[in-house]
Design a protein around this motif. Structure first.
Motif, PDB file in Angstrom:
ATOM      1  N   ALA A 127       0.829  -1.207   0.000  1.00  0.00           N
ATOM      2  CA  ALA A 127       0.000   0.000   0.000  1.00  0.00           C
ATOM      3  C   ALA A 127       0.861   1.254   0.000  1.00  0.00           C
ATOM      4  N   VAL A 128       1.950   1.220   0.740  1.00  0.00           N
ATOM      5  CA  VAL A 128       2.867   2.371   0.761  1.00  0.00           C
ATOM      6  C   VAL A 128       3.462   2.578  -0.619  1.00  0.00           C
ATOM      7  N   ARG A 129       3.940   1.512  -1.248  1.00  0.00           N
ATOM      8  CA  ARG A 129       4.523   1.635  -2.590  1.00  0.00           C
ATOM      9  C   ARG A 129       3.499   2.156  -3.592  1.00  0.00           C
ATOM     10  N   HIS A 130       2.266   1.679  -3.475  1.00  0.00           N
ATOM     11  CA  HIS A 130       1.189   2.157  -4.347  1.00  0.00           C
ATOM     12  C   HIS A 130       0.967   3.656  -4.143  1.00  0.00           C
ATOM     13  N   ALA A 183      19.733   8.111  10.866  1.00  0.00           N
ATOM     14  CA  ALA A 183      19.135   8.466   9.577  1.00  0.00           C
ATOM     15  C   ALA A 183      20.157   9.172   8.686  1.00  0.00           C
ATOM     16  N   ARG A 184      20.924  10.061   9.281  1.00  0.00           N
ATOM     17  CA  ARG A 184      21.958  10.773   8.517  1.00  0.00           C
ATOM     18  C   ARG A 184      23.003   9.788   7.990  1.00  0.00           C
ATOM     19  N   ALA A 185      23.445   8.890   8.841  1.00  0.00           N
ATOM     20  CA  ALA A 185      24.438   7.901   8.423  1.00  0.00           C
ATOM     21  C   ALA A 185      23.880   7.009   7.319  1.00  0.00           C
ATOM     22  N   TRP A 186      22.625   6.613   7.437  1.00  0.00           N
ATOM     23  CA  TRP A 186      22.009   5.751   6.431  1.00  0.00           C
ATOM     24  C   TRP A 186      21.980   6.432   5.059  1.00  0.00           C
ATOM     25  N   ILE A 187      21.633   7.685   5.023  1.00  0.00           N
ATOM     26  CA  ILE A 187      21.527   8.401   3.734  1.00  0.00           C
ATOM     27  C   ILE A 187      22.896   8.542   3.069  1.00  0.00           C
ATOM     28  N   LEU A 188      23.951   8.654   3.854  1.00  0.00           N
ATOM     29  CA  LEU A 188      25.280   8.919   3.295  1.00  0.00           C
ATOM     30  C   LEU A 188      26.108   7.658   3.040  1.00  0.00           C
ATOM     31  N   ARG A 189      25.746   6.542   3.642  1.00  0.00           N
ATOM     32  CA  ARG A 189      26.551   5.321   3.593  1.00  0.00           C
ATOM     33  C   ARG A 189      26.132   4.404   2.437  1.00  0.00           C
ATOM     34  N   PRO A 190      27.097   3.726   1.791  1.00  0.00           N
ATOM     35  CA  PRO A 190      26.732   2.749   0.751  1.00  0.00           C
ATOM     36  C   PRO A 190      25.749   1.721   1.313  1.00  0.00           C
ATOM     37  N   ASN A 191      24.809   1.304   0.459  1.00  0.00           N
ATOM     38  CA  ASN A 191      23.729   0.437   0.912  1.00  0.00           C
ATOM     39  C   ASN A 191      23.585  -0.752  -0.033  1.00  0.00           C
ATOM     40  N   PRO A 192      23.681  -1.970   0.492  1.00  0.00           N
ATOM     41  CA  PRO A 192      23.561  -3.149  -0.373  1.00  0.00           C
ATOM     42  C   PRO A 192      22.189  -3.250  -1.046  1.00  0.00           C
ATOM     43  N   GLU A 193      21.150  -2.740  -0.412  1.00  0.00           N
ATOM     44  CA  GLU A 193      19.803  -2.764  -1.007  1.00  0.00           C
ATOM     45  C   GLU A 193      19.721  -1.861  -2.238  1.00  0.00           C
ATOM     46  N   LEU A 194      20.681  -0.961  -2.363  1.00  0.00           N
ATOM     47  CA  LEU A 194      20.705  -0.011  -3.481  1.00  0.00           C
ATOM     48  C   LEU A 194      21.877  -0.302  -4.418  1.00  0.00           C
ATOM     49  N   PRO A 220      11.869   0.161  -0.367  1.00  0.00           N
ATOM     50  CA  PRO A 220      12.342  -1.170   0.031  1.00  0.00           C
ATOM     51  C   PRO A 220      13.645  -1.126   0.848  1.00  0.00           C
ATOM     52  N   ALA A 221      14.515  -0.165   0.557  1.00  0.00           N
ATOM     53  CA  ALA A 221      15.766  -0.049   1.322  1.00  0.00           C
ATOM     54  C   ALA A 221      15.491   0.382   2.752  1.00  0.00           C
ATOM     55  N   VAL A 222      14.567   1.329   2.935  1.00  0.00           N
ATOM     56  CA  VAL A 222      14.187   1.745   4.291  1.00  0.00           C
ATOM     57  C   VAL A 222      13.512   0.588   5.020  1.00  0.00           C
ATOM     58  N   ASP A 223      12.610  -0.107   4.320  1.00  0.00           N
ATOM     59  CA  ASP A 223      11.929  -1.266   4.920  1.00  0.00           C
ATOM     60  C   ASP A 223      12.935  -2.305   5.383  1.00  0.00           C
ATOM     61  N   ALA A 224      13.947  -2.566   4.563  1.00  0.00           N
ATOM     62  CA  ALA A 224      14.976  -3.568   4.914  1.00  0.00           C
ATOM     63  C   ALA A 224      15.698  -3.152   6.195  1.00  0.00           C
ATOM     64  N   LEU A 225      15.973  -1.869   6.324  1.00  0.00           N
ATOM     65  CA  LEU A 225      16.650  -1.389   7.535  1.00  0.00           C
ATOM     66  C   LEU A 225      15.743  -1.507   8.750  1.00  0.00           C
ATOM     67  N   LEU A 226      14.517  -1.036   8.627  1.00  0.00           N
ATOM     68  CA  LEU A 226      13.629  -0.957   9.785  1.00  0.00           C
ATOM     69  C   LEU A 226      12.961  -2.282  10.145  1.00  0.00           C
ATOM     70  N   CYS A 227      12.757  -3.123   9.153  1.00  0.00           N
ATOM     71  CA  CYS A 227      12.057  -4.393   9.408  1.00  0.00           C
ATOM     72  C   CYS A 227      13.035  -5.562   9.532  1.00  0.00           C
TER      73      CYS A 227
END
Length: 163
Positions: free
Chosen positions: A16-19, A125-136, A155-162
């Protein structure tokens, strides 16, 4: 006796969020087309600007929060702006506003940053935005957003939080 369905699953809520994200992107494009048509028809600019005022306030508010969290150079990079002065100008009450593509990227960044900050704190949150991410694919979220890969963010945020 009929069995009542249970609450929606995580998968259903995230779908639903993606939609909703897709719907917002579509609406932003429709808004830009409507504004362009109104201007091409020489409708009063004051009335066009008044209609856009609520949206503009939300954009400025998001830019202010991102500037506080990430600084002007990162905000400009997220938006694809040429200089950090553009990002600072977008935050001022009478300053210019980012174009529709930049505004979409800024909204995506602000939403992702906000979700993470609420759960894990602003530094995370700041570190997440600036750091390389395997989901991306190894890109940082900043780079992914700059390259207009905003759909990959949820999906990258979901992977981190979930987890």
């Amino acid at each position: 006796m009929t069995e009542r369905p249970g609450p929606p699953t995580t998968e259903a809520r995230l779908a639903a969020v993606r939609h909703a994200v897709t719907a917002v992107e579509r609406a932003e494009g429709e808004l830009q087309r409507a504004v362009d048509e109104a201007r091409a028809a020489a409708d009063p600019e004051e009335e066009i600007l008044a209609a856009l005022a609520v949206r503009d306030a939300a954009v400025r508010s998001g830019v202010v929060e991102l500037l506080d969290a990430l600084g002007p150079a990162s905000v400009a990079a997220l938006a694809g702006a040429r200089t950090k002065e553009h990002a600072v100008d977008w935050a001022t009450p009478r300053g210019s506003l980012p174009g529709p593509d930049a505004a979409r990227r800024l909204r995506a960044a602000h939403q992702a940053w906000g979700r993470i900050a609420r759960v894990q704190g602003e530094e995370a949150a700041r570190a997440w935005i600036l750091r390389p991410n395997p989901e991306l694919g190894g890109d940082s979220p900043l780079v992914a957003i700059k390259r207009d890969r905003v759909r990959d963010l949820t999906p990258a945020v979901d992977a981190l939080l979930c987890g």
